[in-house]
Structure formats: structure tokens, C-alpha cells
Design an enzyme around this catalytic site. Structure first.
Site, PDB file in Angstrom:
ATOM      1  N   LYS A  50      43.947  47.753  73.596  1.00  0.00           N
ATOM      2  CA  LYS A  50      43.477  49.128  73.379  1.00  0.00           C
ATOM      3  C   LYS A  50      44.698  50.032  73.276  1.00  0.00           C
ATOM      4  O   LYS A  50      45.719  49.775  73.934  1.00  0.00           O
ATOM      5  CB  LYS A  50      42.580  49.515  74.564  1.00  0.00           C
ATOM      6  CG  LYS A  50      41.890  50.854  74.452  1.00  0.00           C
ATOM      7  CD  LYS A  50      40.933  51.042  75.639  1.00  0.00           C
ATOM      8  CE  LYS A  50      40.299  52.422  75.633  1.00  0.00           C
ATOM      9  NZ  LYS A  50      39.320  52.613  76.713  1.00  0.00           N
ATOM     10  N   SER A 124      34.826  54.286  75.422  1.00  0.00           N
ATOM     11  CA  SER A 124      35.940  54.679  74.575  1.00  0.00           C
ATOM     12  C   SER A 124      36.660  53.491  73.932  1.00  0.00           C
ATOM     13  O   SER A 124      37.428  53.688  73.006  1.00  0.00           O
ATOM     14  CB  SER A 124      36.945  55.491  75.391  1.00  0.00           C
ATOM     15  OG  SER A 124      37.561  54.683  76.368  1.00  0.00           O
ATOM     16  N   SER A 148      33.774  52.597  79.625  1.00  0.00           N
ATOM     17  CA  SER A 148      34.445  52.421  78.324  1.00  0.00           C
ATOM     18  C   SER A 148      34.561  50.980  77.867  1.00  0.00           C
ATOM     19  O   SER A 148      34.987  50.730  76.745  1.00  0.00           O
ATOM     20  CB  SER A 148      35.847  53.033  78.383  1.00  0.00           C
ATOM     21  OG  SER A 148      35.747  54.420  78.449  1.00  0.00           O
TER      22      SER A 148
END
Lengths: 448, 90
Positions: A50, A124, A148
Site C-alpha cells: 500500500k 482505504s 481499511s
């Protein structure tokens, strides 16, 4: 056999990685999962990170304009551990700016859902979930603060594991909220998660909040359904979830409904704590050290600082303002202090429930929304949609989201929670589920 | 929230909002704060403040100088303004 072992056991053409990068780059134009693709990958089981997890020499921006151009001089501990065990770095995945979002739309190029690009990927860790969904052999290293990992995993039809707080080092993670951030894993199958988790977990001298306790696997035969959680789920989700319960009863689990009223306040508690911490973490972006650097040095310090922070997106500004407000001297005990005490109350209550079994909820109370639908939501409506993912995140409990149904061609996810350090039990539960439920994927890049 | 109170908050945050953005964000913030107020009804009894979700043992490290091998790289391409060094940028 896990996909990781299968990958290593199979013969690969010399051009395997080159072809994978080419196919991925082409599909990425449609789905926007990756912000950077490592074209020089030439060995190892492919994994992505990420964009808020630092990888030496690769731009790491947390999908924020204020960090554009920032290439760290070091890698996160979790990344170094994978690289030392024959995993190959494939690229950085798109996310909501600094992790601020539930739908993956708070960034310049939002990732799109691989089942249908008109739908959001969830946030997210939006790009991470898309990456896990589109490649046959892939591990996505992601991060969760309030949901997330679970949310995008549910929307993209993959498995998302969030470990107990502290079991995976946060060194090299661009912070959102220190007391809530957890690095975890998204993949197609729980077996691969078990293998990768054994690599990345463990105490790290570089992260004083990491703990050395070895994750356990205390299996439970009871599943607790929280009455308050189900009240928030829309009808389609409720009816599908009822069928899941039936299947689990057939698998031998005892299912019991219980009530725990305080979790109805978990959204407020979580957002107060997370925004308070975020507002202090983002104070380091002053236009000097990281990423964007101001040019007009005739300005005074405050004006220079303020100008740099214009690079924040709207949601980042909103959270910095709210976080600063709840820490204000006149209201700190009403909001921040109260939220910390309320968190202790919720941890205590949920711990008592989890002593008896696992807690199971739908991962999200809604089916996957379209981009056009998310655009209509107010920030508060968006925050409230996290009602089911927030409780385990607020308390640092290990949890896993797994696909259990498909409605209108889109996947639905359920989330299983256990007590602190019983991480391998939630992974084991998902492994057991996968043996009798076949997951669906639209793409299979990198097949052998 | 009064306009002056909001201005003071923005100044503390070092956040500047354009006119259209200001009205929208102020409205959102007022709505979220009203939502936070719903926590008032919670009775937290004798619970203390949970700064972390798990018990983390206090850790200290040895008081010794450690050579940071990365520090030289931070000084590469450093900018200057008049007689000041800008940065260092990491």
C-alpha cells in the site's frame, strides 16, 4: 497447497515477470490499482505494498499530493522481512489519501472494482484489494486503521486479514493514527495469509509498540451475532447473511445472538481518537522535509506552513480540523478524554463476549456502491458506514473478512473477530470456509 | 460554531480554505461534532483512558550513540536560500 507453494513448485517461463508486468500495466489503465509498478521484478512471489508503506527507492506518497516525489531511503520492516524470504516486490498500490476514507475515492485516481469498474473498490486499501483480486499469485500488504483492510476486501471479493494491534511492526508506515494502525494482508486465500503472516509478524526494536507475543490458534465452536450490528445492515445484506449463518450451523458451529449496546457509539469514539492522532501526525508536513517543498522563502513560518498544507485533499483538511478541535483545551476532556475511556469500556465488553466464541458480522452494512452513489454521501454518512469494521479495529482485535455470497454480480464479505493474539484462529476459520465455498474472480493475471 | 471560533481553529491547524470550500467544510464539521455529542450519554464508570488497545510493556533502549548511515543521503541536492540551508529534505 497454498498458492505460494503452488507458485514455487511450478515451472515458469523466463519471460514470466515481464509478461506479468505488461499485462498488469495494461489492466491498470482501467482499474488504477497501482500507483507504481516495479518493472524490474525478476524473482520471488509477487507482492505489493500500500502506498503508505515505505519501500526503499520507490515513491511512497500515501496517495497525497503533499508527499509527491518522496522516495524513502529505507524500507518498512514488513517489507524487508518479505524480501528476505523470496518474495518479489511488484509495486505500490493506490489508497485514500493517508487512509482517510471508506470507499477509496479520496485520492486523485481512485481504484476501480474489478467485478465492475462503475463500482468503488472500497477503502482505504483500495488498490491492494484490487491487486489481490486480479492476479492468480499475489499478496497485497495493506494497512487498517478503522476497516481499511476488511472493507475493500469485502467489496473486491478477496480475503482481508487485520492482525492484533502490535503483532506486525509499524516501522516504515506513514502514520494515520498510531494507536489504531495495523499492517495486514489481503490475498485470494487464507492459506497464503497464514504463510505471509508468519513472515511479517514479530517484535521489532524499531517500533516500541510492537509486541513479541506469538499469535495463537484457540479454535472456538460458537459464533456470536451482535444484535446492534445487524440493526445497521440493509435488507439484502441481512437476508444473505442469514443464509451464511445457516451454512455455518451445518458446519457444526453453535450460533447465538447477543446484545452489546455500547458499540452503537463506536463510530464517534473511533473518529474522535483517530482524528486527534491524525491531526498531530500530519503536523509534520510543513513544506520542508518530506515531498512537497515550498519555494517562496520570503514568507513567514506560519504562511509558508499554511501554503504547503493546501496540498492536502478535502478529507485530509476536514480530519485535521476536527482532530485539532477535539484536542482543544476547553473540550479535550469532553471529547478526546471521554473517547479514550469509552474505548476501554468497549474493549472490556467485547473481551467478555469473545471469551465465549467468535463475533461474526457482515463486513459492511451495505452492498458495494457505485461511484455515483458515494458522491452523494455526506462525510458523516460515509463515516457511519464503518459501523461494523470499527469495533474490532478500535479494540485491536484480530479479524478477517472473507467472501460468502454474490449479489447482483458483486461479492459480499463477512467479518470474523477473535480475542487479542488469537490471530491464527481467524485465519484457520477462513481456511475452513474456503474448503466448501468457491470464490469468484474476473481476472487471472500471472496464471501458470 | 461562530465564524471567529472557526477562524481561530483554522489558524491553529495552519489550514486555509477557499470561500466555497469553507462553507461546505464548516457545515460538515458542525454536523460531525453534533454526532460526537451523542457520546455524552455514555457512562464510562471507572474505566481509565485506553491510549492503546493492548497492554504494551514499557521499553527503553541503551543510551548510546548510533551511527545513522542514511544521514549523508539526506544532504544530497540540498537547497539553500541566502545564508540558510533549506531542509534537509528527506
Amino acid at each position: 497447497m497454498s498458492s505460494i507453494n503452488e507458485f514455487y513448485s511450478k515451472e515458469k517461463k523466463e519471460s514470466y515477470y515481464e509478461t506479468l508486468v505488461k499485462e498488469l500495466s495494461s489492466l491498470n489503465k482501467e482499474l488504477n490499482a497501482f500507483s507504481t509498478i516495479n518493472e524490474s521484478i525478476n524473482s520471488g512471489y509477487p507482492f505489493s505494498a500500500k502506498d503508505n508503506i515505505c519501500v526503499k527507492g520507490f515513491e511512497s506518497t500515501a496517495s497525497s499530493r503533499i508527499l509527491a516525489g518522496y522516495k524513502p531511503e529505507f524500507s518498512a520492516t514488513s517489507i524487508n522481512k518479505l524480501l528476505s524470504k523470496d518474495f518479489g516486490f511488484l509495486g505500490k498500490t493506490v489508497m485514500d489519501e493517508f487512509g482517510f476514507g471508506s470507499f477509496g475515492v479520496n485520492c486523485e485516481t481512485p481504484a476501480r472494482n474489478p467485478f465492475n469498474p462503475e463500482y468503488v473498490a472500497g477503502g482505504s486499501s483500495s488498490g491492494a484489494a484490487v491487486a489481490a483480486s486480479i492476479m492468480k499469485y499475489h499478496l497485497a500488504i495493506a494497512e487498517s486503521t478503522g476497516g481499511s483492510i476488511s472493507t475493500p476486501a469485502a467489496f473486491c471479493g478477496v480475503v482481508g486479514f487485520t492482525p492484533t494491534y502490535g503483532t506486525v511492526s509499524r516501522y516504515g508506515l506513514i502514520d494515520y493514527a498510531n494507536s489504531l494502525d495495523k499492517i495486514g494482508i489481503i490475498s485470494r486465500h487464507a492459506e497464503d495469509i497464514r504463510e505471509a503472516f508468519s513472515v511479517i509478524q514479530g517484535e521489532d526494536p524499531q517500533d516500541s509498540t510492537s509486541v513479541g507475543k506469538v499469535p495463537e490458534e484457540k479454535k472456538k465452536d460458537k459464533i456470536i451475532i451482535l444484535k446492534e450490528a445487524m440493526e445497521h445492515a440493509e435488507e439484502k445484506v441481512r437476508s444473505s447473511f442469514a443464509r451464511l449463518i445457516g451454512k455455518l450451523e451445518n458446519m457444526g458451529y453453535k450460533v447465538e445472538e447477543k446484545s452489546f449496546e455500547p458499540i452503537s457509539k463506536a463510530v464517534s469514539i473511533y473518529y474522535i481518537i483517530s482524528m486527534a492522532e491524525a491531526s498531530t501526525n500530519l503536523a509534520k508536513y510543513t513544506g520542508f522535509k518530506y515531498g512537497y517543498q515550498g519555494e517562496d522563502f520570503t514568507k513567514g513560518y506560519n504562511a509558508f506552513f499554511t501554503e504547503a498544507r493546501n496540498k492536502f485533499g478535502e478529507e485530509a483538511k476536514r480530519r485535521v480540523i476536527l482532530g485539532t478541535f477535539v484536542r482543544g483545551a476547553s473540550v479535550k476532556s469532553k471529547y478526546y478524554g471521554k473517547a479514550l475511556r469509552a474505548r476501554a469500556l468497549i474493549i472490556d465488553g467485547m473481551n467478555k463476549l469473545l471469551g465465549d466464541g467468535y463475533i461474526l458480522t457482515p463486513t459492511m452494512p451495505i452492498t458495494t456502491p457505485k461511484f455515483t452513489e458515494v458522491k452523494e454521501l455526506t462525510p458523516l454518512q460515509s463515516y457511519a458506514s464503518d459501523i461494523l469494521t470499527i469495533p474490532p479495529n478500535l479494540c485491536g482485535f484480530p479479524h478477517i473478512s472473507f467472501p460468502y455470497d454474490y449479489v447482483g454480480g458483486m461479492p459480499l464479505g463477512a467479518q470474523l473477530v477473535s480475542s487479542h493474539f488469537n490471530d491464527n484462529a481467524v485465519i484457520g476459520f477462513a481456511e475452513q470456509w474456503e474448503k466448501q465455498f468457491e470464490y469468484k474472480f474476473r481476472y487471472n493475471l500471472g496464471s501458470l | 460554531m461562530q465564524e471567529a471560533e472557526f477562524d481561530s481553529l483554522l489558524s491553529t491547524c495552519r489550514i486555509q480554505l477557499a470561500n466555497g470550500e469553507r462553507e461546505k467544510i464548516k457545515k460538515d464539521i458542525e454536523e460531525v461534532i453534533r454526532y460526537f455529542d451523542s457520546m455524552d450519554s455514555m457512562d464510562c464508570g471507572g474505566f481509565g483512558e485506553a491510549y492503546h488497545p493492548i497492554q504494551i510493556p514499557e521499553k527503553t533502549r541503551d543510551d548510546e550513540v548510533i551511527k545513522c548511515s542514511k544521514s549523508d543521503s539526506y544532504l544530497k541536492g540540498i537547497k539553500t536560500y541566502r545564508f540558510y540551508v533549506v531542509g534537509p529534505k528527506i
